[in-house]
Design a protein around this motif. Sequence first.
Motif, PDB file in Angstrom:
ATOM      1  N   ALA A  19     -32.894 145.658  76.431  1.00  0.00           N
ATOM      2  CA  ALA A  19     -33.723 144.784  75.620  1.00  0.00           C
ATOM      3  C   ALA A  19     -33.476 145.013  74.149  1.00  0.00           C
ATOM      4  CB  ALA A  19     -35.196 145.031  75.946  1.00  0.00           C
ATOM      5  N   ALA A  20     -33.600 143.948  73.387  1.00  0.00           N
ATOM      6  CA  ALA A  20     -33.409 144.062  71.944  1.00  0.00           C
ATOM      7  C   ALA A  20     -34.616 144.725  71.312  1.00  0.00           C
ATOM      8  CB  ALA A  20     -33.203 142.666  71.343  1.00  0.00           C
ATOM      9  N   ALA A  25     -36.107 140.490  68.605  1.00  0.00           N
ATOM     10  CA  ALA A  25     -36.483 139.906  69.889  1.00  0.00           C
ATOM     11  C   ALA A  25     -36.731 138.405  69.844  1.00  0.00           C
ATOM     12  CB  ALA A  25     -37.733 140.613  70.411  1.00  0.00           C
ATOM     13  N   HIS A  29     -32.555 131.849  73.435  1.00  0.00           N
ATOM     14  CA  HIS A  29     -31.499 131.907  74.437  1.00  0.00           C
ATOM     15  C   HIS A  29     -30.370 130.934  74.070  1.00  0.00           C
ATOM     16  CE1 HIS A  29     -29.697 132.439  78.411  1.00  0.00           C
ATOM     17  NE2 HIS A  29     -29.532 131.143  78.441  1.00  0.00           N
ATOM     18  N   VAL A 253     -26.588 139.275  68.481  1.00  0.00           N
ATOM     19  CA  VAL A 253     -27.955 139.688  68.807  1.00  0.00           C
ATOM     20  C   VAL A 253     -28.473 138.854  69.971  1.00  0.00           C
ATOM     21  CG1 VAL A 253     -30.322 139.855  67.957  1.00  0.00           C
ATOM     22  CG2 VAL A 253     -28.417 140.407  66.436  1.00  0.00           C
ATOM     23  N   ASP A 254     -28.982 139.540  70.997  1.00  0.00           N
ATOM     24  CA  ASP A 254     -29.543 138.869  72.174  1.00  0.00           C
ATOM     25  C   ASP A 254     -28.573 137.839  72.755  1.00  0.00           C
ATOM     26  OD1 ASP A 254     -31.791 140.366  72.071  1.00  0.00           O
ATOM     27  OD2 ASP A 254     -33.153 138.773  71.459  1.00  0.00           O
ATOM     28  N   TYR A 256     -26.819 136.522  75.916  1.00  0.00           N
ATOM     29  CA  TYR A 256     -26.911 136.573  77.373  1.00  0.00           C
ATOM     30  C   TYR A 256     -25.525 136.523  77.988  1.00  0.00           C
ATOM     31  CZ  TYR A 256     -31.955 136.303  77.603  1.00  0.00           C
ATOM     32  OH  TYR A 256     -33.288 136.601  77.511  1.00  0.00           O
ATOM     33  N   SER A 265     -28.182 139.191  81.625  1.00  0.00           N
ATOM     34  CA  SER A 265     -29.108 139.927  80.779  1.00  0.00           C
ATOM     35  C   SER A 265     -28.647 139.817  79.340  1.00  0.00           C
ATOM     36  CB  SER A 265     -29.196 141.406  81.194  1.00  0.00           C
ATOM     37  OG  SER A 265     -27.932 142.029  81.035  1.00  0.00           O
ATOM     38  N   ALA A 266     -29.565 140.086  78.410  1.00  0.00           N
ATOM     39  CA  ALA A 266     -29.242 139.989  76.987  1.00  0.00           C
ATOM     40  C   ALA A 266     -28.827 141.347  76.452  1.00  0.00           C
ATOM     41  CB  ALA A 266     -30.443 139.465  76.205  1.00  0.00           C
ATOM     42  N   SER A 268     -27.009 143.284  72.665  1.00  0.00           N
ATOM     43  CA  SER A 268     -26.690 143.120  71.252  1.00  0.00           C
ATOM     44  C   SER A 268     -25.607 144.099  70.849  1.00  0.00           C
ATOM     45  CB  SER A 268     -27.937 143.356  70.385  1.00  0.00           C
ATOM     46  OG  SER A 268     -28.957 142.427  70.694  1.00  0.00           O
TER      47      SER A 268
END
Length: 394
Positions: A19-20, A25, A29, A253-254, A256, A265-266, A268
Amino acid sequence: MTRRTLTAAFLSAALLTGAATPALAEAPHGWEMRVMKVPAAQRLAQGRGVTVAVLDTGVVRGHPAFRGRVSSGPDFIGGGAKPGQPYWGEHGTAMASSVLAVAPQARVLSVRVIWDHEDPARRRAEEAAEKGDKESQEENRKRGNALAKGIRYAVDKGAKVISMSLGTDEWSWAGYEEDTAAAVDYAASKGVVLVASSGNGGSTDVLATDANNRVSYPAAFPAVIGVAASAPDGGRAEFSQVHTYTTVAAPGVDIYAARNTGGYSAGSGTSPAAALTAGTVALMLSRNPRLTLRQVRDILVDTAVKPPAGYTTLLGHGVVDAAAAVRAASSPPAAKAVPYKGKKYLGGGPTGSPVTHPPIDSTYLVVGGSGLGVGLLCMVGAFFLLRRPRPRRS
């Protein structure tokens, strides 16, 4: 075990998985596709006919994201991990996914040259380096040139783009490797475009364990396109390293991407930024297969969305604009030699013509020769005088 060998054996996978952080955050998407204008680029090219070599931790070919477009080469790093294990292909699967997200009809050649962070082989190698275990050190030494082998293999198998989401910035010593440098030169001599992540040690938080901002290879090699990570606001992602070797930036960043255990999943990092850029290059070469390495770099630089201050060490020449780059690939700028307009001579110039010297004055030759003859006669006379027998005393 030398530090030089360890550097290559422990090349860092540059993706920050999971997770970021809360500050990052809010990235929507798929925001990277919009910022890079990928849909418009894909209306012009899809990457058909271009092979992108993903040098990484391996790629799980059966993931639905790949649709049979991934093939596997040798495993140059080894270590015992096998496909299907959670620590095999975590990073590489995500990177191949990002390449194909931009260039869906390209082909990916997976070459395993590094370990995932959770791979037991990585921990064993680190322990061997600390304890001085000769057997393990020898094992590490043999794997120390995995990246160089991977580059050469990819070139020989026809890859037009080599995507390297990895770097030596994690370690506390310089990562320059002569065998890797030679492999990079080999790829460049064949016209292969090399792309690498600039590194994730750019945090200004003094408490961050990875805030080293050290020079990261292979991104720092002149023939490699180093890619920084940009954030949704257009600025540098807080972890992206700051160096003059950064050529361009891309979203990091983030992002996917496919997971090696299934689904998405994301994550970075400068890793996905490099993979997205490699996908853009695949689109460019699909549009115009005759592009040279220099033309690819120039087009990426010229079409990037420039920072307000122009070139910066934060984002290089700007964020990649895939649509503009693919359009420019159709009619690339010709590489012309700039005419020299400086002085006629780089130094003071010649003092006179080498064939127009004045004649030598013969007077000096006569005087010099006479003096030499007299000197020789004196020497001969002195020789005979010294050899004359002297009278004995009574």
